[in-house]
Design an enzyme around this catalytic site. Structure first.
Site, short mmCIF file in Angstrom:
data_model
loop_
_atom_site.label_atom_id
_atom_site.label_comp_id
_atom_site.label_asym_id
_atom_site.label_seq_id
_atom_site.Cartn_x
_atom_site.Cartn_y
_atom_site.Cartn_z
N ARG A 116 28.93 17.82 57.49
CA ARG A 116 28.73 16.44 57.93
C ARG A 116 27.25 16.11 57.77
O ARG A 116 26.39 16.95 58.01
CB ARG A 116 29.16 16.25 59.39
N GLU B 283 29.27 7.02 55.28
CA GLU B 283 29.99 7.20 54.02
C GLU B 283 29.32 6.39 52.90
O GLU B 283 28.81 5.30 53.14
CB GLU B 283 31.45 6.74 54.18
N HIS C 193 30.83 12.51 48.83
CA HIS C 193 31.83 13.06 49.76
C HIS C 193 33.14 13.35 49.04
O HIS C 193 34.20 12.78 49.35
CB HIS C 193 32.06 12.12 50.94
#
Length: 311
Positions: A235, A264, A284
């Site tokens: 993360r 994001e 991601h």
């Protein structure tokens, strides 16, 4: 009960229709949406009077859930839950089930891929050769024989260790609890400070929570060798990203491979890592493989089936 999948799960409409028939046959209503929309108002509209909701990594806040009075279960098509307001769920008796384990292989393979990319400058030279460039005097580095520090030895961290051992790496590990499986892979548990200072590569595999927020901060980064690289497929906020960028820019850290950020993607143009040298950035994608998505859909629906049996 009414079951709503508020976004596509990477499976076909035919698969969704089969699921709809299955749940309808049991007396439940099954609704699915084939596009992704992160707008809170639209999200609340889609959830509406649903009892059960399937969602992946779209942020789901208390304000949105408060507009959905029948909500009883969130079947989350994701491993981490830091995008869900868990306190609200707890206080309103909303069960939350994740899709633990679906992307173990996918994420660990990307971590290895980022190590190789940073060490061999694959992405850099791809762009270079398309502009009539050559190798010049550049010499890459080999993964074999390097000391790799694995922070977090859950399923993904352990699978990453297996791959690292296959490459002939020495492995140091740090985790809240020690696993015999990791020791059997000839990895050595050490303190976080020792791991940061001894490793040629540090790779992160911890969830994001209050304890791990900026776990790798300025102090921890300063312990790393100037020749070392950092890999983050966990993360974004596990790392102090501005400090990481500063170290890459001033040459006190050799490189990084980053799949996760504070938010994001898309990233703003002035994000500190965008102009950091020897830093491979991907949007991601660690969990996003065909195989992982098929496994994920299976886990998410099985979680719903098991929950319904208990009602």
């Amino acid at each position: 009960m009414k079951i709503v999948t508020v976004e596509p799960l990477g499976i076909s409409n035919m698969q969704f229709e089969e699921l709809r028939k299955e749940f309808n046959a049991q007396g439940h209503e099954f609704v699915y949406f084939t596009d992704r929309n992160e707008n809170p108002d639209e999200l609340a509209r889609r959830i509406g009077d649903a009892d059960i909701v399937v969602i992946s990594n779209i942020k789901l806040l208390a304000e949105t859930m408060s507009r959905c009075p029948n909500l009883k279960l969130l079947s989350v098509a994701f491993t981490g839950l830091d995008h869900i307001d868990l306190e609200y769920c707890k206080s309103h008796n909303i069960a939350v089930m994740n899709a633990s384990g679906y992307s173990t292989v996918a994420v660990s393979e990307l971590a290895i891929g980022l190590m190789l990319d940073v060490y061999r400058k694959i992405t850099h030279f791809d762009g270079n050769i398309r502009k009539s460039g050559i190798r010049g005097n550049y010499l890459g580095l080999e993964l074999g024989g390097k000391t790799v520090g694995v922070v977090g030895t859950g399923a993904i961290g352990t699978q990453t260790i297996r791959l690292l051992r296959a490459f002939g790496c020495k492995v140091l590990a740090y985790s809240r609890s020690e696993r015999q499986e990791v020791k059997d892979l000839s990895a050595t548990y050490v303190s976080l400070d020792e791991l940061m200072s001894r490793s040629d590569i540090v790779t992160l595999h911890v969830p994001l929570n209050k304890e791990t927020h900026h776990l790798i901060g300025k102090q921890e980064l300063s312990l790393m060798k100037p020749s070392a690289i950092l890999i983050n497929t966990a993360r974004g906020n596990v790392v102090d990203i501005p400090e990481l960028a500063n170290m890459l820019k001033n040459g006190t850290l050799a490189g990084a491979g980053i799949d996760v950020f504070e938010t994001e993607p898309p990233l703003p143009n002035d994000h500190p890592l965008c102009d950091a040298p020897n830093c491979v950035l991907v949007p991601h994608i660690g969990y996003a493989t065909r195989e992982a998505f098929d496994i994920r859909a299976g886990i998410v629906m099985e979680n719903i089936r098991q929950w319904l049996k208990k009602q």
